[in-house]
Design a protein around this motif. Structure first.
Motif, mmCIF file in Angstrom:
data_model
loop_
_atom_site.group_PDB
_atom_site.id
_atom_site.type_symbol
_atom_site.label_atom_id
_atom_site.label_comp_id
_atom_site.label_asym_id
_atom_site.label_seq_id
_atom_site.Cartn_x
_atom_site.Cartn_y
_atom_site.Cartn_z
ATOM 1 N N ARG A 1 0.674 -1.304 0.067
ATOM 2 C CA ARG A 1 -0.144 0.064 -0.092
ATOM 3 C C ARG A 1 0.841 1.146 -0.003
ATOM 4 O O ARG A 1 1.829 1.372 0.898
ATOM 5 C CB ARG A 1 -0.959 0.065 1.174
ATOM 6 C CG ARG A 1 -1.833 -1.312 1.212
ATOM 7 C CD ARG A 1 -2.504 -1.202 2.658
ATOM 8 N NE ARG A 1 -1.372 -1.534 3.589
ATOM 9 C CZ ARG A 1 -1.151 -2.052 4.465
ATOM 10 N NH1 ARG A 1 -2.387 -3.036 4.919
ATOM 11 N NH2 ARG A 1 -0.366 -2.271 5.464
ATOM 12 N N THR A 3 0.988 5.547 -0.961
ATOM 13 C CA THR A 3 0.393 6.844 -1.235
ATOM 14 C C THR A 3 1.250 7.815 -1.571
ATOM 15 O O THR A 3 2.055 7.825 -0.986
ATOM 16 C CB THR A 3 -0.301 7.486 0.007
ATOM 17 O OG1 THR A 3 -1.404 6.397 0.472
ATOM 18 C CG2 THR A 3 -1.028 8.633 0.015
ATOM 19 N N GLN A 74 -0.741 2.555 5.567
ATOM 20 C CA GLN A 74 0.331 2.609 4.353
ATOM 21 C C GLN A 74 1.454 2.030 4.519
ATOM 22 O O GLN A 74 2.091 2.500 5.565
ATOM 23 C CB GLN A 74 0.211 3.992 3.620
ATOM 24 C CG GLN A 74 -1.206 4.347 3.169
ATOM 25 C CD GLN A 74 -1.610 3.694 2.039
ATOM 26 O OE1 GLN A 74 -1.108 3.586 0.982
ATOM 27 N NE2 GLN A 74 -2.837 3.024 2.624
#
Length: 168
Positions: A1, A3, A74
């Protein structure tokens, strides 16, 4: 994950998308709807195993702690193309927000500008006022935020890339 906060021209999200061909989740967060529209699903080459989420969120709201951004923890948060335009307090605030997004042991990457000979051109010819920090000054600002293993990656030119991990 992963970002990316502030997607700019899309170069960083595209490069990350290429590295994530085996799968994962890529969240691209930007306050400019035009940037997000251009950074559509076709822009980022990816496998069917990589999910892409485009999120419209103003970085100023994020810096002020008024974000509506809600993501699962994240593994990596990248802040790029914005830190050279914000004062010290905003740098620490945005770093704090990025750290709050991380899973335990996750990594944050901060892309900054260091003092260089091109500053006059940017500040006075182009009118793009920038905040330039040495890696030592940037690291000193981030002391006490909970970053572990803070280090500056070797870079040429005006860039400073700082990486650190969240507390486990």
């Amino acid at each position: 994950r992963v970002t990316v906060l502030h997607c700019g021209s899309g170069g960083i999200p595209s490069a990350i998308g290429l590295m994530m061909q085996s799968g994962g989740e890529l969240n691209c967060v930007d306050g400019d709807r035009d940037v997000l529209e251009k950074l559509d699903h076709a822009t980022i080459a990816r496998s069917a195993a990589l999910s892409l989420r485009l999120v419209h969120e103003d970085v100023t709201r994020t810096i002020l702690g008024r974000t509506n951004l809600h993501l699962s923890p994240q593994d990596l948060v990248v802040v790029s193309g914005v830190l050279e335009y914000v004062p010290d307090l905003a740098l620490t605030s945005l770093t704090r927000v990025a750290l709050g997004m991380l899973a335990p042991g996750g990594t944050v990457i901060l892309d900054l500008l260091r003092p260089s000979s091109d500053r006059f051109f940017f500040d006075h010819v182009l009118g793009w006022r920038t905040v330039r920090r040495t890696k030592e000054a940037a690291a000193a600002l981030l002391t006490g935020l909970g970053l572990r293993d803070l280090m500056a990656a070797p870079c040429k030119g005006a860039a400073i890339v700082l990486t650190g991990r969240s507390a486990a």
